[in-house]
Enzyme design. Structure first.
Site, PDB file in Angstrom:
ATOM      1  N   GLY A  10      43.588  49.402  41.035  1.00 10.38           N
ATOM      2  CA  GLY A  10      43.237  49.146  42.545  1.00 10.38           C
ATOM      3  C   GLY A  10      44.044  49.747  42.695  1.00 10.38           C
ATOM      4  N   ARG A  20      56.690  55.738  51.006  1.00  9.06           N
ATOM      5  CA  ARG A  20      57.631  56.580  52.022  1.00  9.06           C
ATOM      6  C   ARG A  20      58.964  55.642  52.093  1.00  9.06           C
ATOM      7  NH1 ARG A  20      58.419  54.231  57.299  1.00  9.06           N
ATOM      8  NH2 ARG A  20      58.824  55.575  59.149  1.00  9.06           N
ATOM      9  N   ARG A  71      42.935  53.995  36.862  1.00  7.92           N
ATOM     10  CA  ARG A  71      42.368  53.180  35.400  1.00  7.92           C
ATOM     11  C   ARG A  71      42.498  53.604  34.365  1.00  7.92           C
ATOM     12  NH1 ARG A  71      42.049  47.918  38.317  1.00  7.92           N
ATOM     13  NH2 ARG A  71      40.921  47.904  39.753  1.00  7.92           N
ATOM     14  N   ASP A 102      48.615  43.576  38.043  1.00  5.06           N
ATOM     15  CA  ASP A 102      49.141  43.460  36.590  1.00  5.06           C
ATOM     16  C   ASP A 102      48.461  44.167  35.748  1.00  5.06           C
ATOM     17  OD1 ASP A 102      46.005  42.019  37.319  1.00  5.06           O
ATOM     18  OD2 ASP A 102      46.061  40.620  35.580  1.00  5.06           O
ATOM     19  N   THR A 125      48.413  45.108  45.685  1.00  4.03           N
ATOM     20  CA  THR A 125      46.627  44.877  45.376  1.00  4.03           C
ATOM     21  C   THR A 125      46.595  43.996  45.719  1.00  4.03           C
ATOM     22  OG1 THR A 125      45.737  43.554  43.842  1.00  4.03           O
ATOM     23  CG2 THR A 125      47.728  43.102  43.568  1.00  4.03           C
ATOM     24  N   ASP A 127      44.301  41.669  45.771  1.00  4.40           N
ATOM     25  CA  ASP A 127      44.283  40.512  45.236  1.00  4.40           C
ATOM     26  C   ASP A 127      45.148  39.261  45.335  1.00  4.40           C
ATOM     27  OD1 ASP A 127      41.461  41.428  44.424  1.00  4.40           O
ATOM     28  OD2 ASP A 127      42.440  41.909  41.804  1.00  4.40           O
ATOM     29  N   ASP A 129      47.168  38.240  43.801  1.00  3.80           N
ATOM     30  CA  ASP A 129      47.364  36.830  42.739  1.00  3.80           C
ATOM     31  C   ASP A 129      48.820  37.871  41.721  1.00  3.80           C
ATOM     32  OD1 ASP A 129      46.159  40.057  41.675  1.00  3.80           O
ATOM     33  OD2 ASP A 129      45.102  39.125  40.045  1.00  3.80           O
ATOM     34  N   GLY A 170      37.813  40.238  44.223  1.00  6.58           N
ATOM     35  CA  GLY A 170      39.027  39.012  43.316  1.00  6.58           C
ATOM     36  C   GLY A 170      38.234  38.498  42.441  1.00  6.58           C
ATOM     37  N   ARG A 171      38.074  39.566  41.631  1.00  3.46           N
ATOM     38  CA  ARG A 171      37.562  39.563  40.205  1.00  3.46           C
ATOM     39  C   ARG A 171      38.122  37.949  39.573  1.00  3.46           C
ATOM     40  NH1 ARG A 171      36.234  44.386  37.894  1.00  3.46           N
ATOM     41  NH2 ARG A 171      38.855  45.113  37.542  1.00  3.46           N
ATOM     42  N   GLY A 185      36.291  30.725  59.864  1.00  3.97           N
ATOM     43  CA  GLY A 185      35.688  29.700  60.103  1.00  3.97           C
ATOM     44  C   GLY A 185      34.205  29.273  58.710  1.00  3.97           C
ATOM     45  N   ARG A 211      23.580  17.292  61.480  1.00  2.00           N
ATOM     46  CA  ARG A 211      24.929  16.798  62.618  1.00  2.00           C
ATOM     47  C   ARG A 211      24.778  18.013  63.787  1.00  2.00           C
ATOM     48  NH1 ARG A 211      27.993  16.757  58.267  1.00  2.00           N
ATOM     49  NH2 ARG A 211      28.995  19.029  58.728  1.00  2.00           N
ATOM     50  N   ARG A 245      20.919  35.432  53.121  1.00  3.09           N
ATOM     51  CA  ARG A 245      20.649  36.974  53.088  1.00  3.09           C
ATOM     52  C   ARG A 245      22.521  37.545  52.461  1.00  3.09           C
ATOM     53  NH1 ARG A 245      16.044  36.637  55.544  1.00  3.09           N
ATOM     54  NH2 ARG A 245      15.670  37.853  56.638  1.00  3.09           N
ATOM     55  N   HIS A 251      33.984  47.809  48.372  1.00  4.19           N
ATOM     56  CA  HIS A 251      35.358  48.371  48.619  1.00  4.19           C
ATOM     57  C   HIS A 251      35.663  48.466  49.855  1.00  4.19           C
ATOM     58  CE1 HIS A 251      34.559  48.865  44.370  1.00  4.19           C
ATOM     59  NE2 HIS A 251      35.359  49.285  43.965  1.00  4.19           N
ATOM     60  N   GLN A 253      37.069  46.523  51.736  1.00  9.21           N
ATOM     61  CA  GLN A 253      38.114  45.804  51.984  1.00  9.21           C
ATOM     62  C   GLN A 253      39.386  46.340  50.975  1.00  9.21           C
ATOM     63  OE1 GLN A 253      37.081  41.030  50.247  1.00  9.21           O
ATOM     64  NE2 GLN A 253      35.915  42.940  49.441  1.00  9.21           N
TER      65      GLN A 253
END
Ligand code: F6P
Length: 321
Positions: A10, A20, A71, A102, A125, A127, A129, A170-171, A185, A211, A245, A251, A253
């Site tokens: 990815g 660069r 891939r 990875d 990546t 992710d 991770d 984030g699989r 938030g 509340r 909703r 993608h 992201q």
């Protein structure tokens, strides 16, 4: 020295800044540099172009990767690996820089078993991770993109007094969900690493309503054990009758101009990858831990599980009240 650079898996914003930096540092040492097109696929099919300092002009601000990425299933076969080795030998490559996650590093380790050159990984990546670096290239841009979207969703959620489920990437890892949720938030964050207790989440949301909360945003990592955002919305509807909703950021992201943080990290790690090749090291990933540049054996980057920050997880629970 003759080296090659590829981007794999990815794509992530900041990969270009890393390319660069590696190219220019290598050229300052009078090395010959090749760019491999389309990741490991380009190694199999011999798609290499020589790169000079000018070939990486005006790319620091660009998302994606000028080298393209893929891939590549063929690279997982013995014949694919041997063909890649033959290409590297034909071009007289001694060092290979692999920018990816990875899956790309697993491929790099497999290649290191059949090819004698040095391989250095650069963590690219969204992710975040990978063990061996506090942050991966692309993560900061991805969470900023997600937060921008969450802020916009909050405007309409508040205006209409609605509940929203926002699915982030984030699989297998909840880093994007946790940090985008914290900075946006969000009322709840559901990550793959931790069991999602929907009745408990419903209870907390109802307490929030009592509340005086009139709207809520729940962040779901795509790899959540309870399913994707649509499935979770259905389950919550059955459980409590409320309508959610759903927004899947997907993608979006992965694209966009990298943040300054990502450009700096990519620039440092791209340069350090060349230093590490010059030192003669092999089959390691460069990373930054507590502001220090370090190397980690490639296999450890996935065999060791990078944990979500427990402090941020606890804080999120307190702040969402
Ligand atoms: O590894 C990066 C990533 O964006 C993950 O967050 C996501 O699960 C995956 O790639 C999507 O991959 P693809 O673009 O191949 O569908």
């Amino acid at each position: 020295m003759r080296i090659a650079i590829l981007t794999s898996g990815g794509d992530a914003p900041g990969m270009n800044a890393s390319i660069r930096s590696s190219v220019r540092v290598a050229k300052s040492l009078n090395w010959t540099v090749f760019g491999v097109r389309r990741g490991y696929r380009g190694l199999i099919y011999g798609e290499l172009d020589e790169m000079g300092s000018r070939s990486v002009s005006n790319i620091i601000q660009r998302g994606g990767t000028i080298l393209r990425a893929s891939r590549c299933k063929e690279f997982e076969t013995e014949e694919g690996l041997l063909q890649a080795k033959r290409t590297l030998e034909a071009y007289g490559i001694q060092g290979l820089i692999v920018i990816g996650g990875d899956g790309s590093f697993r491929g790099a380790v497999a290649l290191s078993k059949v090819w004698e050159g040095q391989i250095v990984g650069v963590p690219g990546t969204i992710d975040n991770d990978l063990w061996g670096t506090d942050y991966t290239i692309g993560f900061d841009t991805a969470i900023n993109t997600a937060v921008e979207a969450i802020d916009k969703i909050r405007d309409t959620a508040e205006a209409q007094e609605r509940y929203f489920l926002v699915e982030v990437m984030g699989r297998e890892a909840g880093f994007i969900a946790l940090e985008a949720g914290l900075s946006g938030g969000a009322e709840e964050v559901m990550v793959p690493e931790i069991h999602t207790d929907l009745p408990e989440i419903h209870k907390r949301l109802m307490q929030g309503k009592q509340r005086g909360k009139t709207s809520s945003i729940l962040i779901v990592a795509e790899g959540n054990q309870e399913g994707n955002a649509f499935e979770i919305a259905n389950k919550l509807k059955t459980l409590c009758g409320s309508d959610y909703r759903v927004v899947v950021l997907g993608h979006i992201q992965r694209g966009g101009s990298p943040t300054a943080r990502d450009r700096i990290l990519a620039t440092k790690l791209g340069a350090y990858a060349v230093d590490v090749l010059a030192e003669g090291k092999a089959t390691v990933m460069v990373g930054e831990v507590k502001n220090e540049l370090i190397t980690t054996p490639l296999e450890q980057t996935w065999s060791m599980k990078k944990p979500l920050d427990p402090y941020l997880l606890r804080l999120n629970m307190v702040l969402e009240t």
